[in-house]
Design an enzyme around this catalytic site. Structure first.
Site, PDB file in Angstrom:
ATOM      1  N   TYR A   1      -9.952  28.222  37.452  1.00 27.51           N
ATOM      2  CA  TYR A   1     -10.236  28.785  36.342  1.00 27.51           C
ATOM      3  C   TYR A   1     -11.551  29.738  36.115  1.00 27.51           C
ATOM      4  O   TYR A   1     -12.543  29.197  35.748  1.00 27.51           O
ATOM      5  CB  TYR A   1      -9.949  27.970  35.178  1.00 27.51           C
ATOM      6  CG  TYR A   1      -8.639  27.170  35.014  1.00 27.51           C
ATOM      7  CD1 TYR A   1      -7.585  27.328  35.854  1.00 27.51           C
ATOM      8  CD2 TYR A   1      -8.781  25.919  34.015  1.00 27.51           C
ATOM      9  CE1 TYR A   1      -6.539  26.758  35.791  1.00 27.51           C
ATOM     10  CE2 TYR A   1      -7.674  25.367  34.017  1.00 27.51           C
ATOM     11  CZ  TYR A   1      -6.560  25.564  34.738  1.00 27.51           C
ATOM     12  OH  TYR A   1      -5.147  24.998  34.514  1.00 27.51           O
TER      13      TYR A   1
ATOM     14  N   PHE B   1       1.425  24.429  29.719  1.00 28.95           N
ATOM     15  CA  PHE B   1       2.292  25.735  29.546  1.00 28.95           C
ATOM     16  C   PHE B   1       3.420  25.133  28.395  1.00 28.95           C
ATOM     17  O   PHE B   1       4.516  25.835  28.199  1.00 28.95           O
ATOM     18  CB  PHE B   1       3.052  26.288  30.374  1.00 28.95           C
ATOM     19  CG  PHE B   1       2.193  27.340  31.102  1.00 28.95           C
ATOM     20  CD1 PHE B   1       0.823  27.608  30.770  1.00 28.95           C
ATOM     21  CD2 PHE B   1       2.847  27.939  32.246  1.00 28.95           C
ATOM     22  CE1 PHE B   1       0.029  28.466  31.550  1.00 28.95           C
ATOM     23  CE2 PHE B   1       1.974  28.892  33.097  1.00 28.95           C
ATOM     24  CZ  PHE B   1       0.728  29.129  32.603  1.00 28.95           C
TER      25      PHE B   1
ATOM     26  N   LEU C   1       3.376  25.296  25.059  1.00 33.57           N
ATOM     27  CA  LEU C   1       3.684  26.489  24.089  1.00 33.57           C
ATOM     28  C   LEU C   1       3.768  27.671  24.546  1.00 33.57           C
ATOM     29  O   LEU C   1       4.468  28.634  23.857  1.00 33.57           O
ATOM     30  CB  LEU C   1       2.087  26.273  22.950  1.00 33.57           C
ATOM     31  CG  LEU C   1       1.809  25.178  22.053  1.00 33.57           C
ATOM     32  CD1 LEU C   1       0.757  25.363  21.462  1.00 33.57           C
ATOM     33  CD2 LEU C   1       3.168  25.118  21.366  1.00 33.57           C
TER      34      LEU C   1
ATOM     35  N   PRO D   1       8.002  31.861  22.842  1.00 33.16           N
ATOM     36  CA  PRO D   1       8.670  33.021  22.890  1.00 33.16           C
ATOM     37  C   PRO D   1      10.367  32.913  22.996  1.00 33.16           C
ATOM     38  O   PRO D   1      11.155  33.769  22.546  1.00 33.16           O
ATOM     39  CB  PRO D   1       8.285  33.647  24.365  1.00 33.16           C
ATOM     40  CG  PRO D   1       7.091  32.990  24.807  1.00 33.16           C
ATOM     41  CD  PRO D   1       7.174  31.568  24.106  1.00 33.16           C
TER      42      PRO D   1
END
Length: 293
Positions: free
Chosen positions: A64, A222, A224, A229
């Protein structure tokens, strides 16, 4: 923060007890999960607020940034609280063009572990997920054996897996003790084909059932990012009923759906972080959960 605790590696000699609501650091990086955060002071403040609010499970990875979240964690929190579990991932790397590639040969994994130890200022990584990334020509068993070898050497306390199919999980459990599973999972990702690896369905419910059977925490990533969408009127209805946001109801659903789920919502916004925390206070009734089914 109103949440229960969960036991990690409960069958081992070194079980861990953490609050069942953690924090994922991926969003603390710059655009494209690359480089320094747009607001470094706010990123450091979020990490400090994790501890102040009782969060003692933080998820990171040395790819990251690269190395950005690990360095932020060390800067904000070192020396670490005794009960803090920092969970990292190995098995992937980034190219200069920001693409994601497998980095899962035994020597790659060893290099990644050493890098995590250095950047996090640790002598032993408490929990490490081996992350499966598509496109690898390295057998899954070979990578897992390297993980268990480093566990025997003392570099790793507990081994977990990430982005695995049910078949992968069975293979890993046959090789050694699997402490945790980190897979894509959420209200909108339970039955659909999420990712394809080795021709197997990566759908969440089968993996969750295996985790529940073997008392292995499932850490959804992931949850949320993928759910929000996909507008679901059921979520909107329950959100209105509880005077909450749809994001908060998605998180509350995870907490109520199974006692073996450990959510780790991530954000680079202190305001969103505080909103996510409030999801732990939402009490969904049996009728609410049946409606959301």
């Amino acid at each position: 923060m109103n949440t229960q605790e969960i036991i990690i590696a409960g069958q081992s000699k070194n079980p861990l007890k953490v609050k069942r609501f953690g924090y994922g650091t991926m969003r603390l990086t710059g655009a494209g999960i690359w480089g320094e955060p747009a607001n470094r002071p706010e990123a450091l403040q979020i990490l400090k607020q994790c501890i102040k609010n009782g969060i003692n499970f933080i998820d990171t990875a040395d790819y990251y940034g690269e190395d950005v979240t690990n360095r932020l964690i060390a800067e904000a929190l070192y020396p670490y609280p005794a009960d803090l579990v920092i969970c990292t991932k190995v098995g992937g790397a980034r190219r200069p063009d920001k693409s994601w590639i497998p980095f899962n040969r035994p020597e790659n994994l060893r290099s990644s572990i050493d890098n995590n130890l250095r950047t996090l200022k640790l002598e032993q990584v408490t929990l490490v997920h081996f992350r499966v990334i598509a496109g690898s020509d390295v057998p899954f068993k070979e990578s897992m054996q390297a993980m268990f070898d480093m566990q025997k050497e003392g570099k790793i306390l507990h081994v977990g897996v990430s982005n695995v199919s049910p078949g992968d999980l069975l293979t890993a459990m046959a090789m050694g003790n699997i402490a945790t599973v980190e897979n894509m999972y959420g209200h909108a990702q339970r039955t659909s084909i999420q990712l394809v690896h080795g021709g197997e369905n990566m759908g969440g419910e089968e993996v969750l059932a295996m985790c529940e059977e073997h008392e292995i925490p499932l850490i959804p990533y992931f949850s949320l990012f993928q759910s929000m969408p996909r507008k679901d009127e059921r979520i909107a209805t329950i959100a209105k009923k509880h005077n909450a946001s749809e994001a908060q109801v998605n998180l509350a659903w995870l907490l109520h759906h199974s006692p073996w789920i450990l959510p780790i919502p991530g954000t680079s916004s202190l305001r969103h972080f505080e909103e996510n925390l409030k999801a732990t206070e939402i009490q969904l009734s049996e009728e609410d959960m049946a409606f959301l089914k």
